[in-house]
Write a protein that holds these residues in place. Sequence first.
Motif, PDB file in Angstrom:
ATOM      1  N   PHE A  46       0.802  -1.228   0.000  1.00  0.00           N
ATOM      2  CA  PHE A  46       0.000   0.000   0.000  1.00  0.00           C
ATOM      3  C   PHE A  46       0.832   1.274   0.000  1.00  0.00           C
ATOM      4  CE2 PHE A  46      -2.368  -3.293   2.327  1.00  0.00           C
ATOM      5  CZ  PHE A  46      -3.489  -3.390   1.524  1.00  0.00           C
ATOM      6  N   GLY A  47       2.155   1.144  -0.160  1.00  0.00           N
ATOM      7  CA  GLY A  47       3.020   2.312  -0.073  1.00  0.00           C
ATOM      8  C   GLY A  47       2.688   3.385  -1.083  1.00  0.00           C
ATOM      9  N   LYS A  48       2.209   2.997  -2.280  1.00  0.00           N
ATOM     10  CA  LYS A  48       1.885   3.980  -3.309  1.00  0.00           C
ATOM     11  C   LYS A  48       0.384   4.238  -3.419  1.00  0.00           C
ATOM     12  CE  LYS A  48       5.992   3.033  -6.104  1.00  0.00           C
ATOM     13  NZ  LYS A  48       6.523   2.634  -7.416  1.00  0.00           N
ATOM     14  N   ARG A  49      -0.373   3.598  -2.541  1.00  0.00           N
ATOM     15  CA  ARG A  49      -1.831   3.784  -2.576  1.00  0.00           C
ATOM     16  C   ARG A  49      -2.403   3.608  -1.166  1.00  0.00           C
ATOM     17  NH1 ARG A  49      -3.528  -2.142  -4.876  1.00  0.00           N
ATOM     18  NH2 ARG A  49      -1.696  -3.205  -4.093  1.00  0.00           N
ATOM     19  N   PRO A  50      -1.993   4.463  -0.224  1.00  0.00           N
ATOM     20  CA  PRO A  50      -2.451   4.301   1.162  1.00  0.00           C
ATOM     21  C   PRO A  50      -3.964   4.392   1.305  1.00  0.00           C
ATOM     22  CG  PRO A  50      -1.351   6.415   0.850  1.00  0.00           C
ATOM     23  CD  PRO A  50      -1.078   5.600  -0.369  1.00  0.00           C
ATOM     24  N   MET A  51      -4.626   5.103   0.392  1.00  0.00           N
ATOM     25  CA  MET A  51      -6.080   5.223   0.480  1.00  0.00           C
ATOM     26  C   MET A  51      -6.761   3.876   0.277  1.00  0.00           C
ATOM     27  SD  MET A  51      -8.510   6.967   1.316  1.00  0.00           S
ATOM     28  CE  MET A  51      -9.225   8.550   1.115  1.00  0.00           C
ATOM     29  N   HIS A  52      -6.107   2.958  -0.442  1.00  0.00           N
ATOM     30  CA  HIS A  52      -6.715   1.650  -0.660  1.00  0.00           C
ATOM     31  C   HIS A  52      -6.869   0.890   0.650  1.00  0.00           C
ATOM     32  CE1 HIS A  52      -5.913   1.178  -5.255  1.00  0.00           C
ATOM     33  NE2 HIS A  52      -6.245   2.400  -4.925  1.00  0.00           N
ATOM     34  N   GLY A  80     -11.758   2.576   6.655  1.00  0.00           N
ATOM     35  CA  GLY A  80     -12.668   3.655   7.026  1.00  0.00           C
ATOM     36  C   GLY A  80     -14.099   3.376   6.586  1.00  0.00           C
ATOM     37  N   PHE A  81     -14.249   2.856   5.368  1.00  0.00           N
ATOM     38  CA  PHE A  81     -15.593   2.541   4.857  1.00  0.00           C
ATOM     39  C   PHE A  81     -16.253   1.463   5.705  1.00  0.00           C
ATOM     40  CE2 PHE A  81     -18.301  -0.212   2.275  1.00  0.00           C
ATOM     41  CZ  PHE A  81     -19.261   0.704   1.852  1.00  0.00           C
ATOM     42  N   ILE A  82     -15.486   0.421   6.041  1.00  0.00           N
ATOM     43  CA  ILE A  82     -16.055  -0.676   6.841  1.00  0.00           C
ATOM     44  C   ILE A  82     -16.484  -0.172   8.219  1.00  0.00           C
ATOM     45  CG2 ILE A  82     -15.499  -2.856   7.992  1.00  0.00           C
ATOM     46  CD1 ILE A  82     -13.653  -3.474   5.595  1.00  0.00           C
ATOM     47  N   MET A  83     -15.595   0.581   8.880  1.00  0.00           N
ATOM     48  CA  MET A  83     -15.910   1.083  10.213  1.00  0.00           C
ATOM     49  C   MET A  83     -17.108   2.036  10.178  1.00  0.00           C
ATOM     50  SD  MET A  83     -13.757  -0.402  12.236  1.00  0.00           S
ATOM     51  CE  MET A  83     -13.740   0.560  13.736  1.00  0.00           C
ATOM     52  N   PHE A  84     -17.102   2.943   9.211  1.00  0.00           N
ATOM     53  CA  PHE A  84     -18.215   3.900   9.112  1.00  0.00           C
ATOM     54  C   PHE A  84     -19.527   3.177   8.805  1.00  0.00           C
ATOM     55  CE2 PHE A  84     -20.907   7.201   7.348  1.00  0.00           C
ATOM     56  CZ  PHE A  84     -20.620   8.299   8.158  1.00  0.00           C
ATOM     57  N   ALA A  85     -19.478   2.173   7.924  1.00  0.00           N
ATOM     58  CA  ALA A  85     -20.695   1.426   7.570  1.00  0.00           C
ATOM     59  C   ALA A  85     -21.254   0.697   8.783  1.00  0.00           C
ATOM     60  CB  ALA A  85     -20.381   0.438   6.453  1.00  0.00           C
ATOM     61  N   ILE A  86     -20.339   0.126   9.611  1.00  0.00           N
ATOM     62  CA  ILE A  86     -20.812  -0.557  10.827  1.00  0.00           C
ATOM     63  C   ILE A  86     -21.494   0.441  11.769  1.00  0.00           C
ATOM     64  CG2 ILE A  86     -20.036  -1.731  12.927  1.00  0.00           C
ATOM     65  CD1 ILE A  86     -17.849  -3.054  11.217  1.00  0.00           C
ATOM     66  N   GLY A  87     -20.836   1.582  11.976  1.00  0.00           N
ATOM     67  CA  GLY A  87     -21.415   2.591  12.862  1.00  0.00           C
ATOM     68  C   GLY A  87     -22.719   3.147  12.332  1.00  0.00           C
ATOM     69  N   PHE A  88     -22.766   3.398  11.038  1.00  0.00           N
ATOM     70  CA  PHE A  88     -23.990   3.942  10.439  1.00  0.00           C
ATOM     71  C   PHE A  88     -25.124   2.927  10.504  1.00  0.00           C
ATOM     72  CE2 PHE A  88     -26.617   5.320   6.763  1.00  0.00           C
ATOM     73  CZ  PHE A  88     -26.876   6.623   7.195  1.00  0.00           C
ATOM     74  N   GLY A  89     -24.758   1.643  10.339  1.00  0.00           N
ATOM     75  CA  GLY A  89     -25.786   0.596  10.455  1.00  0.00           C
ATOM     76  C   GLY A  89     -26.385   0.548  11.844  1.00  0.00           C
ATOM     77  N   PHE A  90     -25.536   0.670  12.878  1.00  0.00           N
ATOM     78  CA  PHE A  90     -26.050   0.722  14.247  1.00  0.00           C
ATOM     79  C   PHE A  90     -26.951   1.936  14.438  1.00  0.00           C
ATOM     80  CE2 PHE A  90     -22.777  -2.283  15.843  1.00  0.00           C
ATOM     81  CZ  PHE A  90     -23.608  -3.078  16.620  1.00  0.00           C
ATOM     82  N   ALA A  91     -26.557   3.079  13.874  1.00  0.00           N
ATOM     83  CA  ALA A  91     -27.353   4.300  14.030  1.00  0.00           C
ATOM     84  C   ALA A  91     -28.738   4.139  13.399  1.00  0.00           C
ATOM     85  CB  ALA A  91     -26.613   5.482  13.404  1.00  0.00           C
ATOM     86  N   ILE A 102     -16.684   7.663  14.032  1.00  0.00           N
ATOM     87  CA  ILE A 102     -15.550   8.584  14.208  1.00  0.00           C
ATOM     88  C   ILE A 102     -14.249   7.919  13.774  1.00  0.00           C
ATOM     89  CG2 ILE A 102     -14.142   9.779  15.930  1.00  0.00           C
ATOM     90  CD1 ILE A 102     -16.731  10.345  17.466  1.00  0.00           C
ATOM     91  N   ILE A 103     -14.052   6.661  14.188  1.00  0.00           N
ATOM     92  CA  ILE A 103     -12.836   5.936  13.796  1.00  0.00           C
ATOM     93  C   ILE A 103     -12.786   5.762  12.281  1.00  0.00           C
ATOM     94  CG2 ILE A 103     -11.645   3.716  13.940  1.00  0.00           C
ATOM     95  CD1 ILE A 103     -12.710   3.478  16.812  1.00  0.00           C
ATOM     96  N   THR A 120     -14.090   7.717  10.040  1.00  0.00           N
ATOM     97  CA  THR A 120     -13.732   9.020   9.462  1.00  0.00           C
ATOM     98  C   THR A 120     -12.246   9.289   9.596  1.00  0.00           C
ATOM     99  OG1 THR A 120     -15.937   9.862  10.015  1.00  0.00           O
ATOM    100  CG2 THR A 120     -14.219  11.483   9.539  1.00  0.00           C
ATOM    101  N   GLN A 121     -11.658   8.919  10.741  1.00  0.00           N
ATOM    102  CA  GLN A 121     -10.227   9.124  10.956  1.00  0.00           C
ATOM    103  C   GLN A 121      -9.390   8.289   9.991  1.00  0.00           C
ATOM    104  OE1 GLN A 121     -10.057   8.217  15.162  1.00  0.00           O
ATOM    105  NE2 GLN A 121      -9.979  10.382  15.713  1.00  0.00           N
ATOM    106  N   PHE A 122      -9.841   7.073   9.711  1.00  0.00           N
ATOM    107  CA  PHE A 122      -9.139   6.255   8.721  1.00  0.00           C
ATOM    108  C   PHE A 122      -9.162   6.926   7.353  1.00  0.00           C
ATOM    109  CE2 PHE A 122      -9.521   2.281  11.406  1.00  0.00           C
ATOM    110  CZ  PHE A 122      -8.159   2.045  11.458  1.00  0.00           C
ATOM    111  N   PHE A 123     -10.322   7.476   6.988  1.00  0.00           N
ATOM    112  CA  PHE A 123     -10.410   8.197   5.715  1.00  0.00           C
ATOM    113  C   PHE A 123      -9.425   9.359   5.687  1.00  0.00           C
ATOM    114  CE2 PHE A 123     -13.278   6.801   2.574  1.00  0.00           C
ATOM    115  CZ  PHE A 123     -14.302   6.097   3.186  1.00  0.00           C
ATOM    116  N   VAL A 124      -9.386  10.122   6.773  1.00  0.00           N
ATOM    117  CA  VAL A 124      -8.469  11.265   6.847  1.00  0.00           C
ATOM    118  C   VAL A 124      -7.022  10.792   6.739  1.00  0.00           C
ATOM    119  CG1 VAL A 124      -7.627  13.119   8.331  1.00  0.00           C
ATOM    120  CG2 VAL A 124     -10.075  12.690   8.152  1.00  0.00           C
ATOM    121  N   ALA A 125      -6.687   9.686   7.426  1.00  0.00           N
ATOM    122  CA  ALA A 125      -5.325   9.146   7.339  1.00  0.00           C
ATOM    123  C   ALA A 125      -4.977   8.777   5.905  1.00  0.00           C
ATOM    124  CB  ALA A 125      -5.188   7.924   8.254  1.00  0.00           C
ATOM    125  N   GLY A 126      -5.937   8.183   5.187  1.00  0.00           N
ATOM    126  CA  GLY A 126      -5.697   7.839   3.791  1.00  0.00           C
ATOM    127  C   GLY A 126      -5.451   9.062   2.934  1.00  0.00           C
TER     128      GLY A 126
END
Length: 316
Positions: free
Chosen positions: A228-234, A240-251, A282-283, A285-291
């Motif tokens: 992932f060195g040349k594509r950290p967003m991958h 980030g998508f998985i974590m956000f989807a889990i949280g949004f599903g709970f909401a 929140i986590i 979203t932070q993963f997305f920002v890190a990417g």
Amino acid sequence: MNISVVIPLLNEEDSLTELHDWIAKVMQTNRFSYEIIFIDDGSTDDSWKTISNLTSQNPNVKGIRFLKNFGKSQALHAGFEKATGDVVITMDADLQDNPDEIPELYCMIANDGHDLVSGWKKKRYDSVISKNLPSKLFNWAARKTSGVKLNDFNCGLKAYKLEVVKNIDVNGEMHRYIPVLAKNAGFIKIAEKIVQHQARKYGETKFGMNRFVHGFLDLITIWFLSSFGKRPMHLFGALGFIMFAIGFGFAIYLGIDKLFLNPSGRLITQRPQFYLSLSTMIIGTQFFVAGFLGEIILRTKEDKKRYLIKEELNLN
């Protein structure tokens, strides 16, 4: 120039003259044109004085002296930058690598078409508990993680095509993983040769048990960089998508439950699922920002010099 021998060293004054004479004898016997590049990685003994004497006696000997100890990877990088031979040989300066292996290593590169040939010290003279067993575990993990099928990643005796060393970036403590770096750069013709391991004749080893801890940490680093060195967003984007989807599903579940299934029940903020949902989003979203930050850093980074050379001998 046929062969460049690159030798990083730290406090090896006792072995340098003997090593030089041995290499020179092998080269002369086989009528190779050659250069020997000693890289003094901040020695505090008389290693540099010995190298200076050797350069005055033999014009094929060249020396690089670091301002301080920057590490073996940086020393190899400096030697690779200066190497001019069609085939580059690396070896340690402690006489545990046998220069008599050089002709066959050279032939495996020049005649057999390999990009890299790594030595395998199948029979070792090290302590079984302190070095052999950790080394076997380390090499097993490196094979499984990298996909490079070598038995001995740590062997300092290796041979390369010149274009290999000019197109890989050896930094940090990545000298253990040069075959992996070469593979990631597209040099896939990697072979292994059983070489003779010799007991240390002078001084003491510079490596302790902590090198294996560092080695495993570096293994994780190189796995991440190669994947992932040349594509950290991958990586971070997917997490980030998985974590956000889990949280949004709970909401969504909490909202439907409160509005339609159990309107008279507890407030949403009194349910532990609410905080789980909030934390997970929140986590994510932070993963997305890190990417995003990783992508920005890749596109704006500037290369920095990782070592300072104090002195050079016989180098233009």
